[in-house]
Design an enzyme around this catalytic site. Structure first.
Site, short mmCIF file in Angstrom:
data_model
loop_
_atom_site.label_atom_id
_atom_site.label_comp_id
_atom_site.label_asym_id
_atom_site.label_seq_id
_atom_site.Cartn_x
_atom_site.Cartn_y
_atom_site.Cartn_z
N HIS A 195 43.38 41.04 44.08
CA HIS A 195 42.02 40.53 44.32
C HIS A 195 41.41 39.99 43.03
CE1 HIS A 195 38.65 40.31 47.30
NE2 HIS A 195 38.06 39.94 46.17
N HIS B 48 39.61 36.18 41.73
CA HIS B 48 39.23 34.81 42.08
C HIS B 48 39.50 33.88 40.91
CE1 HIS B 48 37.26 35.81 45.90
NE2 HIS B 48 36.98 36.96 45.31
N HIS C 292 37.58 38.73 53.06
CA HIS C 292 36.63 39.73 52.54
C HIS C 292 35.92 40.36 53.73
CE1 HIS C 292 37.23 37.58 48.80
NE2 HIS C 292 36.36 38.32 48.14
N GLU D 181 32.07 44.88 52.60
CA GLU D 181 31.54 44.96 51.23
C GLU D 181 30.01 44.96 51.32
OE1 GLU D 181 31.90 41.34 49.03
OE2 GLU D 181 31.49 42.29 47.09
N ASP E 253 38.38 41.32 40.84
CA ASP E 253 37.47 40.40 41.53
C ASP E 253 37.07 39.22 40.63
OD1 ASP E 253 36.17 39.51 43.78
OD2 ASP E 253 34.63 41.06 43.82
N ASP E 254 36.09 39.42 39.76
CA ASP E 254 35.60 38.34 38.89
C ASP E 254 35.30 38.88 37.48
OD1 ASP E 254 35.22 36.20 40.99
OD2 ASP E 254 33.83 37.69 41.79
ZN LIG Z 1 36.28 38.81 46.02
#
Ligand SMILES: [Zn+2]
Length: 347
Positions: free
Chosen positions: A19, A21, A203, A206, A284-285
């Site tokens: 996961h 991006h 996704h 969340e 994630d980021d």
């Molecule tokens: Zn994500």
């Protein structure tokens, strides 16, 4: 009993990163350098006040998060920038013990600058192959549709992803604010991706609760879930996710940064593991949340007092949930066993 003593280095635990991006993987230093090159003004939250303080508790908070994302996207201007981004993402994972990377990209965000979604996707696949060659970390691509755009766009992306199935693209995702759009409207896109044999990795669970997870399973036929952490709100569904072997891509720092959980000790990892759910930790980021792959394992070790056997199992679960060749998987699973069999450095 968790042992507070055993402390094997997490950077050498073999793991798959499922996961991450594309835009959000950018190094902060690279963002600053590319922005300076092209005279792009960055907000203070991406310069002196980095990493930014975020929240997604309401639409305004999510909008601010997306605005920062747009700024980050705007600094990638040339094919070399794209190649650099993927190379650095793979280098950073290599340092963190990442042995397989599935990076999510929404080509529509870059179509205007890079001659359309097909040309951009081909550039990303070429750059991923180059990054694989240079770093030794295989980089596979998940094409992700944006749920704030029309479901017809998602179908176009699913067809595109399907064309490259087996040639670098391994999955199809659905991202952005879960509270927007209707998940069921994206079912036709997911059917296209399913027929192409891609992993279905939307996704869900969340920003919305367990009902969103159920929809991802029933309607999108999710093989894995981006986040999915809020499935713990529904014990029956939690049991179903465990039984079905649907892995959750849990991103602890992201969850805390966006206010999904108030702090790291509230990320329900022990509950998920106790229920038998497969978990693959992800960053994630990193550009917006300030931490990378190994840090997710380290924060969970600290927050939940995880012993090394549990951390090894997290590594194994990430490898099992990855769309990697079976031969590589068995080699890497063996390396996890070796990691755990070796005594900790200070033992
Ligand atoms: Zn994500």
């Amino acid at each position: 009993m968790p042992s507070p003593v055993a402390r094997r280095p997490l950077e050498t635990l073999p793991k798959a990163h499922l996961h991450l991006h594309f835009t959000g993987s950018m190094r902060h230093g690279t963002l600053l350098e590319l922005a300076a090159r092209d005279g792009i003004h960055l907000p203070e939250s991406l310069v002196a006040d980095w990493p930014p303080r975020l929240s997604a508790a309401d639409e305004k908070g999510w909008f601010r998060f997306q605005r920062l994302y747009d700024v980050a996207r705007s600094v990638l201007r040339t094919p070399d920038d794209v190649r650099r981004l993927l190379r650095e993402a793979a280098e950073d994972d290599a340092v963190d013990g990442g042995r397989w990377l599935e990076i999510q990209v929404d080509p529509s965000g870059y179509a205007a600058r890079f001659d359309g979604i097909t040309a951009f996707t081909e550039l990303v696949l070429d750059a991923a192959a180059e990054a694989t060659h240079l770093t030794g970390v295989p980089v596979a691509v998940v094409v992700a549709a944006n749920r704030t755009r029309h479901p017809m766009d998602a179908r176009t992306l699913a067809r595109l992803a399907g064309q490259y199935a087996g040639r670098g693209v391994v999955g199809f995702g659905l991202s952005n604010d879960e509270r927007r759009g209707t998940t069921a409207d994206f079912a036709p896109a997911f059917r296209i991706a399913e027929r192409a044999g891609l992993a279905l990795v939307p996704h869900g669970g969340e920003l919305l609760g367990a009902a969103s997870v159920r929809t991802c399973l029933d309607v999108l036929h999710a093989d894995r879930l981006g986040h999915g952490v809020r499935v713990v709100e529904d014990p029956a569904l939690l049991a179903r996710v465990a039984e079905a072997g649907v892995a959750l891509e849990v991103c602890p720092t992201s969850n805390v940064s966006l206010g999904v959980h108030p702090d790291l000790s509230s990320v329900p990892l022990p509950e998920l593991l106790e229920a038998g759910v497969a978990v693959a930790l992800g960053a994630d980021d990193p550009l917006l949340f300030g931490s990378r792959l190994a840090a997710q394992y380290a924060t969970m070790r600290a927050a939940h007092d995880l012993d090394d056997a549990t951390l090894a199992e997290l590594g194994r679960m990430s490898l099992r949930a990855a769309r990697m060749p079976e031969t590589l998987r068995s080699v890497l699973l063996g390396e996890v066993d070796a990691w755990l069999a070796a005594p900790p450095p200070d033992a």
